[in-house]
Design an enzyme around this catalytic site. Structure first.
Site, PDB file in Angstrom:
ATOM      1  NE  ARG A   8       0.763   1.604   4.261  1.00  0.00           N
ATOM      2  CZ  ARG A   8       2.052   1.890   4.195  1.00  0.00           C
ATOM      3  NH1 ARG A   8       2.645   2.080   3.042  1.00  0.00           N
ATOM      4  NH2 ARG A   8       2.788   1.983   5.294  1.00  0.00           N
TER       5      ARG A   8
ATOM      6  CG  HIS B 240       3.793   8.239  12.229  1.00  0.00           C
ATOM      7  ND1 HIS B 240       4.382   7.305  13.038  1.00  0.00           N
ATOM      8  CD2 HIS B 240       4.535   8.273  11.089  1.00  0.00           C
ATOM      9  CE1 HIS B 240       5.464   6.813  12.436  1.00  0.00           C
ATOM     10  NE2 HIS B 240       5.569   7.376  11.244  1.00  0.00           N
TER      11      HIS B 240
ATOM     12  N   GLY C 226      11.565  -2.718   2.640  1.00  0.00           N
ATOM     13  CA  GLY C 226      12.198  -1.550   3.261  1.00  0.00           C
ATOM     14  C   GLY C 226      11.882  -0.262   2.538  1.00  0.00           C
TER      15      GLY C 226
ATOM     16  N   GLY D 177       8.857   1.178   2.625  1.00  0.00           N
ATOM     17  CA  GLY D 177       7.694   1.822   3.241  1.00  0.00           C
ATOM     18  C   GLY D 177       6.401   1.490   2.524  1.00  0.00           C
TER      19      GLY D 177
ATOM     20  CB  SER E  25       2.550  -2.263   3.693  1.00  0.00           C
ATOM     21  OG  SER E  25       2.292  -1.273   4.586  1.00  0.00           O
ATOM     22  CB  SER E  26       7.114  -5.865   1.814  1.00  0.00           C
ATOM     23  OG  SER E  26       8.034  -5.511   2.813  1.00  0.00           O
TER      24      SER E  26
ATOM     25  CG  ASP F 227       1.024  -0.501   7.210  1.00  0.00           C
ATOM     26  OD1 ASP F 227       0.531   0.597   6.879  1.00  0.00           O
ATOM     27  OD2 ASP F 227       2.134  -0.621   7.746  1.00  0.00           O
TER      28      ASP F 227
HETATM   29  C1  GLA Z   1       3.825   2.049   9.530  1.00  0.00           C
HETATM   30  C2  GLA Z   1       2.874   1.335  10.473  1.00  0.00           C
HETATM   31  C3  GLA Z   1       1.441   1.868  10.323  1.00  0.00           C
HETATM   32  C4  GLA Z   1       1.423   3.393  10.421  1.00  0.00           C
HETATM   33  C5  GLA Z   1       2.468   4.010   9.517  1.00  0.00           C
HETATM   34  C6  GLA Z   1       2.568   5.498   9.674  1.00  0.00           C
HETATM   35  O1  GLA Z   1       3.520   1.753   8.214  1.00  0.00           O
HETATM   36  O2  GLA Z   1       2.871  -0.044  10.215  1.00  0.00           O
HETATM   37  O3  GLA Z   1       0.601   1.281  11.288  1.00  0.00           O
HETATM   38  O4  GLA Z   1       1.565   3.812  11.744  1.00  0.00           O
HETATM   39  O5  GLA Z   1       3.745   3.454   9.734  1.00  0.00           O
HETATM   40  O6  GLA Z   1       1.380   6.117   9.282  1.00  0.00           O
END
Ligand code: GLA
Length: 372
Positions: free
Chosen positions: A18, A25, A113, A115, A117-118, A163
């Site tokens: 995603r 955050h 790595g 960011g 969401s692997s 995620d």
């Molecule tokens: C990571 C975490 C999520 C979220 C984001 C920041 O991807 O897994 O739960 O907190 O950082 O938005």
């Protein structure tokens, strides 16, 4: 949906990575998030195997994960096996299902790595495979919560729900508005074929388990304790202003990001629904400034990508840009008019290479569908 079943003796499942358009955050701070699934996915193909072993082989890992199903408890595995076995054991615990022996092969085209969401995609893909194998189907949100629990307990990352929810619930041509308090969600159309999301992976590998993510989470919790409020929905900017001294500058800025980001996320939904791309762009840049200055999880490389996109501006077809995901590296999302995307991509790549000596890897995404 699977194109295999126990009858045909093959099972198949996949789940996407995603990007988050905005709402960063805030999933663990009682906020709203607005992610979309990307086309890159973790895919699993499985077939029955003799004995009581679940074996997962990955084309990206030298060693398979071998789980003895007759002992449903943590076992020694390669590193990525933490996620796999967490889902297997939790799935058995929650559903009471009996798993037959099987052999699964895994393929992922989600860069690690970055960011994107692997790891959530891996968890959700495994959970979806187990649903297919056993016929025990979890409610979509329960599946996301199971996978989040695995991330907390097996990987040690105290993440929010975004995620796993995105990988489970997203739909094509939509972004997902998730209320992280009530867990209500709604699909917000993102259908304009002339607007695309350009993802630029800075190549700076983020690592959420190293403590910085957990520290942010703790600072945000300390704010609530100092204000004596149960959650952020009960806190106003005026409350923060009055408590500025008690909070101290760092906690004050963290909380200011949470409140301002929640406002931006809800405004972003309105702006998308009105196809008001100018406001969408302003919200993206403002979101980046807040995560950079108040939450302090950006880095020089991400800031440079966002600044470069900003400098190209609307005349060059850029709508807006910000870092996405947990931060400390990873990727940016830049909304771009489709006919300008090749030009914008090469401008970002060239500027970045001139500054840092290597290219970011860029690709174009449209909102894709969740696990199936
Ligand atoms: C990571 C975490 C999520 C979220 C984001 C920041 O991807 O897994 O739960 O907190 O950082 O938005």
């Amino acid at each position: 949906m699977s194109d295999g079943s126990p009858d045909t003796n093959t099972w198949r499942a996949s789940a996407p990575g995603r990007v988050n358009l905005i709402g960063e955050h805030v999933d663990y701070n009682h906020g709203w998030v607005l992610p979309m699934a990307i086309g890159q996915r973790v895919s699993l193909d499985a077939r029955p195997a003799e004995g009581c072993w679940a074996i997962f082989e990955s084309d990206g890992a030298p060693e398979p994960v071998r789980l003895d199903l007759s002992h449903p408890e943590p076992q020694a595995t390669p590193d990525w096996g933490r996620y796999v076995q967490g889902v297997v054991w939790e799935f058995i615990r929650v559903t009471g299902a009996t798993l037959p022996g099987f052999h699964a092969t895994l393929h992922s085209d989600i860069p690690q790595g970055a960011g994107l969401s692997s790891s959530a995609a891996l968890e959700v893909a495994v959970a979806t495979l187990l649903e297919t194998i056993t016929g025990h189907t979890l409610k979509a949100l329960d599946k996301a919560l199971l996978c989040q629990h695995v991330e907390h307990t097996y990987a040690g990352v105290p993440c929010g729900l975004m995620d796993q929810a995105a990988s489970t619930l997203c739909e094509a041509d939509h972004v997902l508005l998730l209320d992280c308090v009530t867990h209500e969600y709604r699909q917000v159309p993102f259908e304009d074929p002339n607007v695309v999301v350009l993802i630029a992976n800075s190549g700076v590998s983020h690592q959420l388990a190293d403590g910085a993510y957990a520290r942010r989470r703790q600072e945000c919790e300390e704010v609530l304790a100092i204000l004596d409020k149960p959650h952020y929905r009960d806190v106003s900017m005026a409350d923060l202003g009055k408590a500025h001294e008690r909070l101290g500058p760092v906690r004050y800025r963290r909380a200011r990001h949470v409140l301002s980001e929640n406002g931006r996320t809800l405004s972003m939904v309105n702006a998308l629904e009105q196809a008001d791309w100018m406001t969408v762009g302003e919200l993206l840049y403002a979101g980046h400034a807040s995560i950079r200055d108040d939450f302090e999880v950006s880095c020089t490389e991400l800031d440079y990508l966002v600044e470069t996109a900003h400098d190209l501006g609307s005349e060059q077809g850029v709508i807006g840009s910000r870092m996405t995901g947990g931060g400390f590296g990873g990727s940016t999302v830049t909304l771009v008019h489709k006919n300008a995307v090749a030009r914008v991509q090469s401008a970002l790549e060239n500027a970045y290479r001139d500054r840092f000596g290597f290219s970011p890897s860029c690709f174009v995404a449209r909102p894709s569908h969740g696990a199936c």
